[in-house]
Design a protein around this motif. Structure first.
Motif, PDB file in Angstrom:
ATOM      1  N   THR A 159       0.858  -1.193   0.000  1.00 43.18           N
ATOM      2  CA  THR A 159       0.000   0.000   0.000  1.00 43.18           C
ATOM      3  C   THR A 159       0.883   1.227   0.000  1.00 43.18           C
ATOM      4  N   LYS A 175      -4.349  -0.506 -12.381  1.00 36.03           N
ATOM      5  CA  LYS A 175      -5.226  -1.578 -11.889  1.00 36.03           C
ATOM      6  C   LYS A 175      -4.427  -2.855 -11.635  1.00 36.03           C
ATOM      7  N   ARG A 176      -3.483  -3.113 -12.555  1.00 33.09           N
ATOM      8  CA  ARG A 176      -2.720  -4.359 -12.466  1.00 33.09           C
ATOM      9  C   ARG A 176      -1.684  -4.302 -11.342  1.00 33.09           C
ATOM     10  N   ASN A 177      -0.991  -3.164 -11.221  1.00 32.24           N
ATOM     11  CA  ASN A 177       0.193  -3.133 -10.356  1.00 32.24           C
ATOM     12  C   ASN A 177       0.039  -2.338  -9.059  1.00 32.24           C
ATOM     13  N   ALA A 193      -2.961  -2.030  -6.962  1.00 35.55           N
ATOM     14  CA  ALA A 193      -4.108  -2.282  -6.087  1.00 35.55           C
ATOM     15  C   ALA A 193      -3.661  -2.031  -4.649  1.00 35.55           C
ATOM     16  N   GLY A 194      -4.459  -1.316  -3.879  1.00 37.68           N
ATOM     17  CA  GLY A 194      -4.082  -0.980  -2.508  1.00 37.68           C
ATOM     18  C   GLY A 194      -3.455   0.401  -2.384  1.00 37.68           C
ATOM     19  N   SER A 220      -8.396  -3.564  -5.153  1.00 36.81           N
ATOM     20  CA  SER A 220      -8.209  -4.727  -6.031  1.00 36.81           C
ATOM     21  C   SER A 220      -9.499  -5.118  -6.739  1.00 36.81           C
ATOM     22  N   GLY A 221      -9.424  -5.173  -8.059  1.00 39.98           N
ATOM     23  CA  GLY A 221     -10.510  -5.716  -8.865  1.00 39.98           C
ATOM     24  C   GLY A 221     -11.783  -4.889  -8.941  1.00 39.98           C
TER      25      GLY A 221
END
Ligand SMILES: C[S@@+](CC[C@H](N)C(=O)[O-])C[C@H]1O[C@@H](n2cnc3c(N)ncnc32)[C@H](O)[C@@H]1O
Length: 383
Positions: free
Chosen positions: A301, A332-334, A336-337, A379-380
């Motif tokens: 994070t 989005k891919r790398n 998240a958080g 995430s997601g």
């Protein structure tokens, strides 16, 4: 001594942060106005603002104000000030003017009238007049004109406070230090929180964040005599020494910081490295050459802050339109958080990046109207 009135300008959009700085410096009757903050304070407050505010562009002491209609009124206003009480005749001076909806035909002429008035006051008092120096004046006088009101200020800062003296290696379109510091605060970044600038250019965010982490007052970097207040009459050298000493004493010892910078350009990375080294921070911040589209998050994070290229030329605008969707995918891919913040004047960014901003904060980078877009990468769950 009775408190003086001050005005501190700052990049537009950062006024509320600057008001907090003024209150922390001991300012009272703090009032936010577009582009700055007015406050009352004693000498210690003025010195503390110059020493510690990361947001102020300069700190101006008000010496006279009145309604006006003509250049003659401006002359009279300046003629009524006891200038020899403020500085010696040996000091060189320069008059600056800023105007908003002023009815005057020539601002240059108004500037000249102020300079004449100051010289006339000195001549009457001592038979001598101060010289003008447009390049490196000892004393800067600012005339501020609105539609009806003329105000004269004495500059207590000298060179603008965002010039911290560490950006020895420049890149194209660097951010001013006070805007970068304000963005870090607006984004909610605080020392200890992992920070990444993946488009770091000359490293302005990294420098500011590292100094904030070490509680390193920005004004400690200035050489003796560099602040304009040191050249004004009534300079309290003992008070200034004591304030510097106590600021230096609270500076934290150097330690590795959770701050990362990268850039696609190897040259930019080298320059950011030189600037960090000049500030003695190169061992504390991690630098690498990387494409933001390919790099991984350094921690699970954190806060990502970047100022992408503006795309002022036509071809660049097309390139950016193709870049934003890829950026959205990479985040989005790398990331998240992470909370990801971008300062941009390009209003197409939020739509083309394909993410819904949680915040859109209007800010000015000089005359350029920008937005600080904040995206929370869960995430997601992002569209
Ligand atoms: C406006 S400048 C940033 C200036 C910086 N904030 C400063 O204060 O010096 C934009 C930077 O983004 C970098 N850049 C452009 N495309 C990139 C990419 N795909 N990945 C990483 N950096 C990139 C450029 O090399 C440039 O240094």
């Amino acid at each position: 001594m009775k408190p003086e009135r001050y005005f501190a300008p700052c990049p537009r959009g950062l006024e509320a942060l600057l008001a907090a700085d003024a209150a922390a410096a001991g300012g009272v009757d703090v009032k936010i106005v577009p582009g700055g903050v007015e406050f009352a304070g004693d000498l210690a407050c003025c010195y503390r603002m110059n020493l510690a505010s990361r947001i102020a562009t300069r700190v101006l002491r008000r010496v006279a104000t009145a309604d006006y209609r003509s250049e003659d009124d401006v002359y009279r206003l300046a003629r009524g000030v006891d200038w020899p009480r403020h500085f010696d005749v040996e000091r060189s001076l320069r008059v600056y003017v800023t105007a908003q909806r002023s009815p005057l035909k020539s601002l240059e002429f108004a500037t000249l009238r102020v300079k004449d008035a100051v010289c006339d006051v000195f001549r009457d008092a001592s038979g001598r007049r101060p010289s003008v120096n447009t390049k490196a004046p000892d004393v800067r006088i600012h005339l501020f004109l609105t539609a009806e009101r003329a105000t004269l200020y004495l500059d207590t800062s000298g060179e603008p406070l965002w010039q911290r003296g560490h950006k020895i290696a420049k890149v194209e379109a660097p951010l001013k230090e006070n805007l970068a510091a304000g963005i870090l605060r607006l984004a909610g970044w605080q020392p200890g929180v992992p920070l990444l600038d993946p488009m770091c250019g000359s490293g302005t965010f990294l420098l500011e964040a590292a100094q904030m982490s070490l509680d390193d007052a920005p004004g400690l970097g200035r050489e003796p005599g560099e602040f304009a207040f040191e050249r004004l009459r009534g300079f309290d050298a003992g008070l200034w020494r004591a304030l510097r000493k106590s600021a230096a004493a609270t500076r934290l010892p150097a330690d590795t910081l959770p701050i990362w910078g990268s850039d696609l350009s190897a040259d930019a990375v080298a320059r950011a490295g030189q600037n960090l080294a000049h500030a003695g921070l190169d061992d504390l911040v991690s630098l690498a050459r990387a494409d933001i589209l390919a790099r991984a998050a350094p921690q699970p994070t954190g806060i990502l802050i970047a100022n992408p290229p503006y795309g002022e030329r036509l071809g660049e605008l097309d390139e950016l339109a193709a870049f934003y969707p890829k950026l959205g995918t990479a985040l989005k891919r790398n990331f998240a958080g992470w909370d990801c913040w971008f300062l941009s004047a390009d209003t197409r960014l939020p739509k083309l990046i394909g993410l819904k901003p949680m915040r859109k904060i209007p800010l000015y980078n000089g005359p350029l109207e920008c937005r600080l877009y904040g995206f929370r990468m869960v995430s997601g769950s992002n569209r």
